[in-house]
Design an enzyme around this catalytic site. Structure first.
Site, PDB file in Angstrom:
ATOM      1  N   HIS A   1       6.795   9.010  20.630  1.00  0.00           N
ATOM      2  CA  HIS A   1       6.935  10.045  19.591  1.00  0.00           C
ATOM      3  C   HIS A   1       5.554  10.550  19.185  1.00  0.00           C
ATOM      4  CE1 HIS A   1       6.500  11.036  15.321  1.00  0.00           C
ATOM      5  NE2 HIS A   1       7.689  11.585  15.367  1.00  0.00           N
TER       6      HIS A   1
ATOM      7  N   SER B   1       8.473   6.786  11.175  1.00  0.00           N
ATOM      8  CA  SER B   1       7.671   8.005  11.201  1.00  0.00           C
ATOM      9  C   SER B   1       7.963   8.873   9.992  1.00  0.00           C
ATOM     10  CB  SER B   1       7.949   8.812  12.467  1.00  0.00           C
ATOM     11  OG  SER B   1       7.210  10.016  12.417  1.00  0.00           O
TER      12      SER B   1
ATOM     13  N   GLU C   1       3.861  14.171  19.574  1.00  0.00           N
ATOM     14  CA  GLU C   1       3.282  14.834  18.387  1.00  0.00           C
ATOM     15  C   GLU C   1       1.877  15.374  18.716  1.00  0.00           C
ATOM     16  OE1 GLU C   1       3.418  12.312  14.829  1.00  0.00           O
ATOM     17  OE2 GLU C   1       1.317  12.821  14.480  1.00  0.00           O
TER      18      GLU C   1
ATOM     19  N   LYS D   1      -5.982   8.055  15.643  1.00  0.00           N
ATOM     20  CA  LYS D   1      -5.893   6.642  15.289  1.00  0.00           C
ATOM     21  C   LYS D   1      -5.476   5.774  16.461  1.00  0.00           C
ATOM     22  CE  LYS D   1      -4.941   6.666  10.324  1.00  0.00           C
ATOM     23  NZ  LYS D   1      -3.796   6.454   9.411  1.00  0.00           N
TER      24      LYS D   1
ATOM     25  N   ALA E   1       0.883  -1.169   0.000  1.00  0.00           N
ATOM     26  CA  ALA E   1       0.000   0.000   0.000  1.00  0.00           C
ATOM     27  C   ALA E   1       0.922   1.222   0.000  1.00  0.00           C
ATOM     28  CB  ALA E   1      -0.923  -0.036   1.220  1.00  0.00           C
TER      29      ALA E   1
ATOM     30  N   LYS F   1       8.439   4.827  19.245  1.00  0.00           N
ATOM     31  CA  LYS F   1       7.575   5.406  18.197  1.00  0.00           C
ATOM     32  C   LYS F   1       6.230   5.839  18.797  1.00  0.00           C
ATOM     33  CE  LYS F   1       5.847   6.346  14.055  1.00  0.00           C
ATOM     34  NZ  LYS F   1       4.439   6.159  14.025  1.00  0.00           N
TER      35      LYS F   1
ATOM     36  N   ASN G   1       2.507   0.282  12.445  1.00  0.00           N
ATOM     37  CA  ASN G   1       2.306   0.936  13.738  1.00  0.00           C
ATOM     38  C   ASN G   1       1.790  -0.065  14.765  1.00  0.00           C
ATOM     39  OD1 ASN G   1       3.167   3.565  13.666  1.00  0.00           O
ATOM     40  ND2 ASN G   1       1.273   4.323  12.737  1.00  0.00           N
TER      41      ASN G   1
ATOM     42  N   LYS H   1      -1.429  -3.680   7.357  1.00  0.00           N
ATOM     43  CA  LYS H   1      -2.254  -3.106   8.425  1.00  0.00           C
ATOM     44  C   LYS H   1      -1.873  -3.724   9.768  1.00  0.00           C
ATOM     45  CE  LYS H   1      -6.774  -1.857   7.288  1.00  0.00           C
ATOM     46  NZ  LYS H   1      -6.451  -0.443   7.311  1.00  0.00           N
TER      47      LYS H   1
ATOM     48  N   GLY I   1       5.180   9.484   7.606  1.00  0.00           N
ATOM     49  CA  GLY I   1       4.104   9.328   6.635  1.00  0.00           C
ATOM     50  C   GLY I   1       4.623   8.898   5.281  1.00  0.00           C
TER      51      GLY I   1
HETATM   52  P1  NBP Z   1      -2.672  -0.198   5.284  1.00  0.00           P
HETATM   53  O1  NBP Z   1      -2.532  -0.066   6.745  1.00  0.00           O
HETATM   54  O2  NBP Z   1      -3.835   0.445   4.632  1.00  0.00           O
HETATM   55  O3  NBP Z   1      -2.658  -1.747   4.902  1.00  0.00           O
HETATM   56  C1  NBP Z   1      -2.825  -2.158   3.579  1.00  0.00           C
HETATM   57  C2  NBP Z   1      -1.891  -3.289   3.279  1.00  0.00           C
HETATM   58  O4  NBP Z   1      -2.140  -4.379   4.176  1.00  0.00           O
HETATM   59  C3  NBP Z   1      -2.096  -3.831   1.888  1.00  0.00           C
HETATM   60  O5  NBP Z   1      -0.833  -4.195   1.361  1.00  0.00           O
HETATM   61  C4  NBP Z   1      -2.961  -5.044   2.152  1.00  0.00           C
HETATM   62  O6  NBP Z   1      -2.881  -6.017   1.135  1.00  0.00           O
HETATM   63  C5  NBP Z   1      -2.328  -5.557   3.395  1.00  0.00           C
HETATM   64  N1  NBP Z   1      -3.141  -6.561   4.094  1.00  0.00           N
HETATM   65  C6  NBP Z   1      -4.275  -6.424   4.806  1.00  0.00           C
HETATM   66 BR1  NBP Z   1      -5.231  -4.886   4.971  1.00  0.00          BR
HETATM   67  N2  NBP Z   1      -4.704  -7.570   5.356  1.00  0.00           N
HETATM   68  C7  NBP Z   1      -3.801  -8.487   4.975  1.00  0.00           C
HETATM   69  C8  NBP Z   1      -3.673  -9.866   5.236  1.00  0.00           C
HETATM   70  N3  NBP Z   1      -4.550 -10.510   6.008  1.00  0.00           N
HETATM   71  N4  NBP Z   1      -2.644 -10.518   4.684  1.00  0.00           N
HETATM   72  C9  NBP Z   1      -1.751  -9.864   3.931  1.00  0.00           C
HETATM   73  N5  NBP Z   1      -1.795  -8.542   3.665  1.00  0.00           N
HETATM   74  C10 NBP Z   1      -2.820  -7.864   4.183  1.00  0.00           C
HETATM   75  O7  NBP Z   1      -1.326   0.299   4.553  1.00  0.00           O
HETATM   76  P2  NBP Z   1      -0.462   1.623   4.810  1.00  0.00           P
HETATM   77  O8  NBP Z   1      -1.332   2.799   5.016  1.00  0.00           O
HETATM   78  O9  NBP Z   1       0.555   1.645   3.744  1.00  0.00           O
HETATM   79  O10 NBP Z   1       0.248   1.325   6.201  1.00  0.00           O
HETATM   80  C11 NBP Z   1       1.094   0.206   6.407  1.00  0.00           C
HETATM   81  C12 NBP Z   1       1.548   0.206   7.857  1.00  0.00           C
HETATM   82  O11 NBP Z   1       2.262   1.403   8.114  1.00  0.00           O
HETATM   83  C13 NBP Z   1       0.407   0.167   8.867  1.00  0.00           C
HETATM   84  O12 NBP Z   1       0.779  -0.600   9.989  1.00  0.00           O
HETATM   85  C14 NBP Z   1       0.240   1.594   9.289  1.00  0.00           C
HETATM   86  O13 NBP Z   1      -0.242   1.729  10.603  1.00  0.00           O
HETATM   87  C15 NBP Z   1       1.625   2.112   9.158  1.00  0.00           C
HETATM   88  N6  NBP Z   1       1.589   3.537   8.769  1.00  0.00           N
HETATM   89  C16 NBP Z   1       2.535   4.331   9.200  1.00  0.00           C
HETATM   90  C17 NBP Z   1       2.541   5.642   8.828  1.00  0.00           C
HETATM   91  C18 NBP Z   1       3.616   6.458   9.314  1.00  0.00           C
HETATM   92  O14 NBP Z   1       3.633   7.671   9.185  1.00  0.00           O
HETATM   93  N7  NBP Z   1       4.591   5.843   9.899  1.00  0.00           N
HETATM   94  C19 NBP Z   1       1.579   6.205   8.016  1.00  0.00           C
HETATM   95  C20 NBP Z   1       0.641   5.391   7.580  1.00  0.00           C
HETATM   96  C21 NBP Z   1       0.663   4.058   7.963  1.00  0.00           C
HETATM   97  P3  NBP Z   1      -3.944  -5.997  -0.099  1.00  0.00           P
HETATM   98  O15 NBP Z   1      -3.406  -4.994  -1.060  1.00  0.00           O
HETATM   99  O16 NBP Z   1      -3.892  -7.377  -0.591  1.00  0.00           O
HETATM  100  O17 NBP Z   1      -5.262  -5.603   0.491  1.00  0.00           O
END
Ligand code: NBP
Length: 483
Positions: A185, A128, A189, A260, A11, A182, A102, A75, A130
């Site tokens: 952090h 961190s 924030e 969140k 994703a 994290k 996360n 996720k 995004g």
């Molecule tokens: P999402 O949190 O929206 O997750 C989507 C991904 O999870 C897709 O690749 C999806 O595969 C996969 N997935 C799911 Br849902 N269920 C699954 C399963 N049972 N088996 C295998 N794959 C599965 O993606 P994101 O927004 O890119 O975030 C990814 C991680 O990074 C999350 O933990 C999020 O909390 C964290 N995050 C961090 C920040 C930051 O600033 N650090 C920002 C945003 C997110 P599919 O394509 O097959 O549905």
């Protein structure tokens, strides 16, 4: 060639991270449950570097050089467990499995323990910044074993943000330490954002400034001690004009802040550890209050009474300076509290966490990146023995000393004119509590002894005591308990 590193979960975060690895010269294996996302990544960004795409988890694992390094970016929660289970079957002893999502640090501790039994290194890794950070250089907080960091660290350091030539990535500590830091952090924030929002509210409702004028104030502040990403984007948000209505965008956005959960986790964990993170807690509570539409509407309808007078700001420049100083002092408190939580967590779970290094890797890539973090790094680097609070490092003691008159004026004025400043006020109350020679906690101990025979200690003698409240009110020694 075999891949240097693999990313599963493509994703927005995972694909940007994979592109970051590839563009830094790492051969990058990519996989996603829904394989169309693998193909999309190669079609759209295959030119960023060398990718090795796979449509099955088995092929993905087979495409990696050993010891394999696999980053999971799916996720958080159940999906992460499902992917870990699938990968654990395919990986071999010595391989390194990294969760970049996360995750709650307790989940990371559980997963690390389970995988350690299979001799797989599990690294819970806070990331961190995004989407933009994932692509161009995030702040990276890896936990897990030092052995895993030896081979993984250099790769992560290369793709992390850099400030003054130093990577915004360091080994935080064992098992869940990375996700813990994290989490804190994110709590900081929340506090930072709340404090900035309070400053805006004061400038608007206190001094009567318009959003564009306030944007100028923030842009100006961004050239001084407050120089930070959040102050910079605040100016940009305040300058934004809504295309439909021609009014400031901030006036057409519904005033209910979402969340969140990571801020809540920070406060929950702090409560469990007994660490007062009031600045962070008030930020979480303020978002909660903003998101109570029914009660807020009822309060409007009933017209809960407010103060009779509004703020009479005569010298706007002096007022702006007061608000700036109050913001800076409150921010220092929020960071001091967050760092205290890290110290307490480290003691609880036996992590060896270097606070100066934590502040150093927060200087770039992440949401709370700020010039001020240099001061924190210096505070812990120069200190020899670690100060018991950030507030005891000379720079911060002095900074608050300079700010405190302004800070008190702002909190008092806000209270008198009915402008809510839970962050500023909680931070100030914490500061005054910390520096008080005597606290009314003595009275609380007396109350506890009265109704629950909870006993107390005395200032003048060793021992544990109880007053016979329902008897002749004489004092007895309660050493060894009260029978
Ligand atoms: P999402 O949190 O929206 O997750 C989507 C991904 O999870 C897709 O690749 C999806 O595969 C996969 N997935 C799911 Br849902 N269920 C699954 C399963 N049972 N088996 C295998 N794959 C599965 O993606 P994101 O927004 O890119 O975030 C990814 C991680 O990074 C999350 O933990 C999020 O909390 C964290 N995050 C961090 C920040 C930051 O600033 N650090 C920002 C945003 C997110 P599919 O394509 O097959 O549905």
């Amino acid at each position: 060639p075999k891949a240097d590193i693999g990313v599963t979960g493509l994703a927005v975060m995972g694909s940007n991270l994979a592109r970051n690895f590839a563009s830094k010269g790492f051969v990058t294996a990519v996989h996603n449950r829904t394989s169309a996302k693998v193909d999309d990544l190669i079609t759209e960004h295959g030119g960023d570097g060398t990718f090795v795409p796979s449509h099955s988890m088995a092929d993905f694992v087979a495409s990696l050089a050993t010891p394999r390094k696999v980053i999971i970016m799916v996720k958080a929660g159940g999906p992460t467990d499902a992917v870990i289970d699938e990968l654990a079957e395919l990986l071999e002893p010595g391989d390194i499995l990294i969760d970049g999502g996360n995750a709650r640090f307790q989940d990371t501790q559980r997963r690390e323990a389970a995988l350690r039994e299979r001799q797989i290194h599990f690294v819970g890794c806070g990331i961190s910044g995004g989407e933009e950070g994932a692509l161009n250089g995030p702040s990276i907080m890896p936990g897990g074993s030092a052995t895993a960091y030896e081979s993984l660290g250099p790769i992560l350091e290369k793709i992390s943000a850099h400030v003054d030539g130093e990577p915004c990535c360091t080994h935080i500590g064992a098992d869940g330490a990375g996700h813990f830091v994290k989490m804190v952090h994110n709590g900081i924030e929340y506090a930072d954002m709340q404090l900035i929002a309070e400053a805006y509210d004061l400038l608007r409702r206190g001094a009567g400034l318009e959003p564009t004028a306030i944007a100028d104030v923030f842009a100006d502040w961004n050239r001084g001690d407050l120089d930070s990403f959040l102050i910079q984007i605040t100016a940009e948000v305040l300058r934004q004009v809504d295309a439909d209505t021609g009014t400031p965008l901030v006036d057409v956005i519904v005033d209910a802040a979402g969340m969140k959960g990571t801020g809540t986790w920070t406060v929950q964990t702090a409560l469990d550890l007994g660490v007062p993170v009031s600045g962070i807690a008030e930020a979480v509570f303020a978002r909660g209050l903003s998101s109570l539409p029914e009660q807020r509407a009822a309060a409007q309808q009933i017209g809960l009474p407010g103060p009779s007078q509004s703020w009479q700001v005569r010298d706007v420049d002096a007022f702006v300076e007061d608000v700036r100083a109050a913001l800076y002092a409150s921010k220092i408190i929020a960071y001091a509290q967050g760092l205290d939580e890290i110290v307490a967590g480290a003691a609880q779970w036996n992590w060896d966490i270097d606070l100066g290094a934590v502040a150093r890797i927060w200087r770039g890539g992440c949401i709370i990146r700020a010039k001020f973090l240099n001061r924190i790094t210096e505070a812990y680097r120069d200190a020899g023995e670690r100060p018991a609070s950030l507030l005891f490092a000379p720079y911060f003691t002095e900074a608050i000393g300079h700010a405190q008159d302004s800070w008190r004026r702002v909190v008092a004025g806000a209270a008198q004119s009915g402008i809510p400043t839970p962050g500023f006020a909680a931070a100030l109350a914490y500061y005054d509590g910390l520096r008080a020679e005597r606290l009314p906690a003595a009275l609380i101990q007396g109350q506890r002894d009265y109704f629950g025979a909870h006993t107390y200690r005395r200032v003048d003698r060793d021992g544990v005591f109880h007053t016979l409240w329902s008897g002749d009110r004489s004092e007895i020694s309660a050493e060894g308990g009260l029978g």
